[in-house]
Write an enzyme that holds these catalytic residues in place. Structure first.
Site, PDB file in Angstrom:
ATOM      1  N   ASP A 137      -6.125  -6.687 -12.059  1.00 42.08           N
ATOM      2  CA  ASP A 137      -4.742  -5.383 -11.716  1.00 42.08           C
ATOM      3  C   ASP A 137      -3.433  -6.983 -10.914  1.00 42.08           C
ATOM      4  O   ASP A 137      -3.991  -8.153 -10.409  1.00 42.08           O
ATOM      5  CB  ASP A 137      -5.705  -4.619 -11.507  1.00 42.08           C
ATOM      6  N   CYS A 161     -10.114  -7.827 -10.384  1.00 43.41           N
ATOM      7  CA  CYS A 161      -9.813  -6.803  -9.590  1.00 43.41           C
ATOM      8  C   CYS A 161      -9.717  -6.733  -7.787  1.00 43.41           C
ATOM      9  O   CYS A 161     -10.076  -7.993  -8.012  1.00 43.41           O
ATOM     10  CB  CYS A 161      -9.988  -5.559  -9.900  1.00 43.41           C
ATOM     11  N   THR A 181     -11.982  -6.105  -5.734  1.00 45.20           N
ATOM     12  CA  THR A 181     -14.036  -6.015  -5.390  1.00 45.20           C
ATOM     13  C   THR A 181     -14.161  -6.342  -7.009  1.00 45.20           C
ATOM     14  O   THR A 181     -15.408  -6.476  -6.424  1.00 45.20           O
ATOM     15  CB  THR A 181     -13.993  -4.593  -4.789  1.00 45.20           C
ATOM     16  N   HIS A 190     -30.013 -14.558 -17.752  1.00 49.67           N
ATOM     17  CA  HIS A 190     -31.702 -13.227 -18.336  1.00 49.67           C
ATOM     18  C   HIS A 190     -30.476 -11.617 -18.905  1.00 49.67           C
ATOM     19  O   HIS A 190     -31.164 -10.580 -19.446  1.00 49.67           O
ATOM     20  CB  HIS A 190     -31.776 -12.454 -16.578  1.00 49.67           C
ATOM     21  N   HIS A 194     -35.809 -11.699 -22.176  1.00 45.59           N
ATOM     22  CA  HIS A 194     -34.834 -11.096 -22.534  1.00 45.59           C
ATOM     23  C   HIS A 194     -33.837 -10.853 -23.294  1.00 45.59           C
ATOM     24  O   HIS A 194     -34.099  -9.224 -22.572  1.00 45.59           O
ATOM     25  CB  HIS A 194     -33.520 -11.506 -21.315  1.00 45.59           C
TER      26      HIS A 194
HETATM   27  C1  RB5 Z   1      -6.273  -2.145  -5.790  1.00 52.48           C
HETATM   28  O1  RB5 Z   1      -6.032  -1.874  -4.509  1.00 52.48           O
HETATM   29  C2  RB5 Z   1      -7.974  -2.225  -5.589  1.00 52.48           C
HETATM   30  O2  RB5 Z   1      -8.515  -0.962  -5.562  1.00 52.48           O
HETATM   31  C3  RB5 Z   1      -8.480  -2.903  -7.270  1.00 52.48           C
HETATM   32  O3  RB5 Z   1      -7.953  -4.298  -7.657  1.00 52.48           O
HETATM   33  C4  RB5 Z   1      -9.514  -2.939  -7.395  1.00 52.48           C
HETATM   34  O4  RB5 Z   1     -10.358  -3.594  -6.235  1.00 52.48           O
HETATM   35  C5  RB5 Z   1     -11.297  -1.823  -7.777  1.00 52.48           C
HETATM   36  O5  RB5 Z   1     -12.046  -1.065  -8.067  1.00 52.48           O
END
Ligand code: RB5
Length: 150
Positions: free
Chosen positions: A11, A68, A70, A101, A136
């Site tokens: 994203d 993305c 996180t 694993h 595994h």
């Molecule tokens: C975007 O602001 C953020 O929410 C997205 O990149 C991601 O971290 C969502 O899990």
């Protein structure tokens, strides 16, 4: 043998790092399939995770890379698909264990929490680490089991 096709998608939060990783993959000889996004304009991460996860799930490609902010949203989407094992990795050690694993076939990177150098080290480790197999294998097979399938 044709080069391995490898899809990569992000994203807006992962856009800049994705472009760098895509260039790195191309420099390694992969046939990089860049599934977007194509700018830092705000987007919805599921729109990019679904197409990539479908390719892996259907066996069109062996593995793929998602980014993305996180890593969490992308992993939630990708892991809904059969045969997809998407691992959020924030260090090379996590990426190594995700391969050895868990036979992770999608690497998910938390772009807002990584330097470029760290992301490249994680990607290279994930690309180059084989699945250990052995004990595994049945564990990985059990991932697909649900209450309904027992
Ligand atoms: C975007 O602001 C953020 O929410 C997205 O990149 C991601 O971290 C969502 O899990």
């Amino acid at each position: 043998m044709p080069p391995e096709r490898i899809p990569i998608a992000s994203d807006h939060a992962g856009f800049e790092l994705k472009e760098k990783l895509a260039a790195h993959l191309a420099s390694l000889g992969f046939d990089v399939e860049n599934l977007g996004t194509s700018s830092v304009a705000s987007t919805d991460y599921p729109d990019y995770a679904h197409p990539l996860a479908k390719e892996v799930s259907h066996g069109d490609v062996e593995r793929g890379v998602l980014l993305c902010g996180t890593g969490l949203g992308m992993s939630y989407v990708a892991n809904r698909y059969p045969h997809v094992r998407a691992a959020v990795a924030w260090t090379p050690e996590v990426a190594e264990m995700a391969r050895r694993h868990n036979d992770a076939n999608v690497l998910v990177l938390p772009a807002r929490l990584l330097t470029e150098e760290a992301a490249l080290a994680i990607l290279d480790t994930w690309l180059n680490t084989p699945f250990d197999g052995g004990r595994h294998v049945p564990r990985v097979e059990k991932i697909e089991r649900t209450e309904d399938s027992e």
